[in-house]
Scaffold this active site. Structure first.
Site, PDB file in Angstrom:
ATOM      1  N   GLU A 150      13.159  -9.281   1.065  1.00  0.00           N
ATOM      2  CA  GLU A 150      12.409  -8.255   1.480  1.00  0.00           C
ATOM      3  C   GLU A 150      12.757  -6.973   1.257  1.00  0.00           C
ATOM      4  O   GLU A 150      14.306  -6.766   1.482  1.00  0.00           O
ATOM      5  CB  GLU A 150      12.287  -8.427   3.045  1.00  0.00           C
ATOM      6  N   PRO A 183       0.633  -1.202  -0.044  1.00  0.00           N
ATOM      7  CA  PRO A 183       0.078  -0.028   0.018  1.00  0.00           C
ATOM      8  C   PRO A 183       0.818   1.440   0.042  1.00  0.00           C
ATOM      9  O   PRO A 183       1.672   1.376   0.709  1.00  0.00           O
ATOM     10  CB  PRO A 183      -0.745  -0.175   1.392  1.00  0.00           C
ATOM     11  N   ASN A 184       0.256   2.317  -0.793  1.00  0.00           N
ATOM     12  CA  ASN A 184       0.923   3.411  -0.925  1.00  0.00           C
ATOM     13  C   ASN A 184       2.249   3.704  -1.681  1.00  0.00           C
ATOM     14  O   ASN A 184       2.663   4.972  -1.891  1.00  0.00           O
ATOM     15  CB  ASN A 184       1.012   4.236   0.675  1.00  0.00           C
ATOM     16  N   ARG A 217      13.592   3.988  12.095  1.00  0.00           N
ATOM     17  CA  ARG A 217      12.110   4.953  12.282  1.00  0.00           C
ATOM     18  C   ARG A 217      11.604   4.625  13.296  1.00  0.00           C
ATOM     19  O   ARG A 217      12.077   4.127  14.409  1.00  0.00           O
ATOM     20  CB  ARG A 217      11.451   4.503  10.909  1.00  0.00           C
ATOM     21  N   HIS A 272      12.832  -2.451   1.528  1.00  0.00           N
ATOM     22  CA  HIS A 272      12.246  -1.458   2.126  1.00  0.00           C
ATOM     23  C   HIS A 272      13.071  -0.165   1.564  1.00  0.00           C
ATOM     24  O   HIS A 272      14.374  -0.102   1.760  1.00  0.00           O
ATOM     25  CB  HIS A 272      12.184  -1.136   3.589  1.00  0.00           C
ATOM     26  N   ILE A 273      12.447   0.874   1.080  1.00  0.00           N
ATOM     27  CA  ILE A 273      12.907   2.110   0.340  1.00  0.00           C
ATOM     28  C   ILE A 273      13.785   2.960   1.780  1.00  0.00           C
ATOM     29  O   ILE A 273      14.942   3.252   1.509  1.00  0.00           O
ATOM     30  CB  ILE A 273      12.108   2.694  -0.320  1.00  0.00           C
ATOM     31  N   SER A 274      13.141   3.115   2.774  1.00  0.00           N
ATOM     32  CA  SER A 274      13.714   3.769   3.797  1.00  0.00           C
ATOM     33  C   SER A 274      14.341   2.702   4.833  1.00  0.00           C
ATOM     34  O   SER A 274      14.095   1.563   4.754  1.00  0.00           O
ATOM     35  CB  SER A 274      12.658   4.472   4.475  1.00  0.00           C
ATOM     36  N   ALA A 302       3.445  -1.013   4.632  1.00  0.00           N
ATOM     37  CA  ALA A 302       2.762  -1.041   6.269  1.00  0.00           C
ATOM     38  C   ALA A 302       2.362  -2.684   6.336  1.00  0.00           C
ATOM     39  O   ALA A 302       2.502  -2.545   7.523  1.00  0.00           O
ATOM     40  CB  ALA A 302       1.507   0.132   6.061  1.00  0.00           C
ATOM     41  N   TYR A 326      11.061   9.203   1.095  1.00  0.00           N
ATOM     42  CA  TYR A 326      10.867   8.174   0.223  1.00  0.00           C
ATOM     43  C   TYR A 326      11.469   8.713  -1.185  1.00  0.00           C
ATOM     44  O   TYR A 326      11.628   7.904  -2.097  1.00  0.00           O
ATOM     45  CB  TYR A 326       9.566   7.547  -0.126  1.00  0.00           C
ATOM     46  N   ASN A 383       8.264  -5.643  -1.131  1.00  0.00           N
ATOM     47  CA  ASN A 383       7.994  -4.423  -0.270  1.00  0.00           C
ATOM     48  C   ASN A 383       6.791  -4.335   0.110  1.00  0.00           C
ATOM     49  O   ASN A 383       5.782  -3.873  -0.427  1.00  0.00           O
ATOM     50  CB  ASN A 383       8.547  -3.146  -0.916  1.00  0.00           C
ATOM     51  N   HIS A 408       4.650  -4.851   8.864  1.00  0.00           N
ATOM     52  CA  HIS A 408       4.417  -4.838  10.459  1.00  0.00           C
ATOM     53  C   HIS A 408       3.222  -5.275  10.843  1.00  0.00           C
ATOM     54  O   HIS A 408       3.020  -5.214  12.117  1.00  0.00           O
ATOM     55  CB  HIS A 408       4.550  -3.293  10.806  1.00  0.00           C
ATOM     56  N   ASP A 459       2.310 -16.193   5.521  1.00  0.00           N
ATOM     57  CA  ASP A 459       1.925 -17.476   5.523  1.00  0.00           C
ATOM     58  C   ASP A 459       1.829 -17.566   3.961  1.00  0.00           C
ATOM     59  O   ASP A 459       2.330 -18.917   3.460  1.00  0.00           O
ATOM     60  CB  ASP A 459       0.454 -17.551   6.021  1.00  0.00           C
ATOM     61  N   ARG A 515       7.919   0.148  13.208  1.00  0.00           N
ATOM     62  CA  ARG A 515       8.414  -0.350  11.902  1.00  0.00           C
ATOM     63  C   ARG A 515       9.308  -1.369  12.087  1.00  0.00           C
ATOM     64  O   ARG A 515       9.947  -1.713  11.124  1.00  0.00           O
ATOM     65  CB  ARG A 515       8.900   1.088  11.243  1.00  0.00           C
ATOM     66  N   ARG A 552       4.102  11.069  -1.831  1.00  0.00           N
ATOM     67  CA  ARG A 552       4.014  10.457  -0.288  1.00  0.00           C
ATOM     68  C   ARG A 552       5.524  10.992   0.478  1.00  0.00           C
ATOM     69  O   ARG A 552       6.587  10.362  -0.160  1.00  0.00           O
ATOM     70  CB  ARG A 552       3.645   9.240  -0.102  1.00  0.00           C
TER      71      ARG A 552
HETATM   72  C1  DQA Z   1       8.272   1.175   3.597  1.00  0.00           C
HETATM   73  C2  DQA Z   1       8.602   1.029   5.132  1.00  0.00           C
HETATM   74  C3  DQA Z   1       7.180   0.796   5.586  1.00  0.00           C
HETATM   75  O1  DQA Z   1       7.439   1.092   7.128  1.00  0.00           O
HETATM   76  C4  DQA Z   1       6.099   1.937   5.060  1.00  0.00           C
HETATM   77  O2  DQA Z   1       4.770   1.631   5.865  1.00  0.00           O
HETATM   78  C5  DQA Z   1       6.098   1.824   3.621  1.00  0.00           C
HETATM   79  C6  DQA Z   1       7.098   1.964   2.872  1.00  0.00           C
HETATM   80  C7  DQA Z   1       9.571   1.441   2.842  1.00  0.00           C
HETATM   81  O3  DQA Z   1       9.924   0.968   1.798  1.00  0.00           O
HETATM   82  O4  DQA Z   1      10.516   1.992   3.350  1.00  0.00           O
HETATM   83  O5  DQA Z   1       4.729   2.161   3.332  1.00  0.00           O
HETATM   84  O6  DQA Z   1       8.067  -0.245   3.252  1.00  0.00           O
END
Ligand code: DQA
Length: 144
Positions: A97, A9-10, A106, A99-101, A76, A22, A73, A79, A86, A110, A17
């Protein structure tokens, strides 16, 4: 070699955003960087994004027996989602896995990742480059 890149998501709102976290590049930019790299490496790549947990589960299930590696990725859902963990365990496809950040630097909430239990590698805080590094990790794993 076929790789599925899954974004939660997002992430479709990249560029809009929280650019201070990001970056200013868009989701379209990210997709282009991934497809260009896949082409350079001569591998097949499919990129999928959804804001809905069940759709992400469906996509992982559909990869069963036709995909060699997953870059995920979960955003959210990282977490919160045992369903995604599963699903990865169900299909048994090597997964990384991303994550951009840097989620370790953080908020406390997270720092928890459910999919991490399954993924053989986690890349966090390397920006869009993390996706490229994840593809490299899957290629190296496939050669072993
Ligand atoms: C994220 C980090 C997550 O905590 C956050 O909810 C995201 C992006 C990242 O790519 O850094 O939506 O997965």
């Amino acid at each position: 070699m076929k790789i599925l890149v899954i974004n939660g998501p997002n992430l479709n709102m990249l560029g809009i955003r929280e650019p201070e976290i990001y970056g200013a590049e868009t989701y379209t930019d990210l997709c282009k960087q991934i497809t260009d790299y896949a082409e350079e490496k001569g591998i097949e790549v499919e990129i999928y994004q959804s804001n809905h947990e069940g759709d992400l589960v469906d996509k992982i299930q559909k990869a069963y027996l036709n995909t060699d590696g997953i870059v995920i990725n979960p955003a959210a859902y990282t977490h919160t989602s045992i369903a995604l963990l599963d699903a990865l365990k169900t299909v048994g496809i090597p997964s990384v896995e991303v994550h951009i950040s840097d989620v370790s630097k953080r908020e406390e909430y997270r720092k928890i990742s459910f999919v991490r239990e399954y993924c053989f590698k986690t890349i966090s805080g390397h920006g869009f480059k993390g996706y490229i590094e994840a593809i490299d990790a899957l290629l190296a794993e496939a050669k072993q």
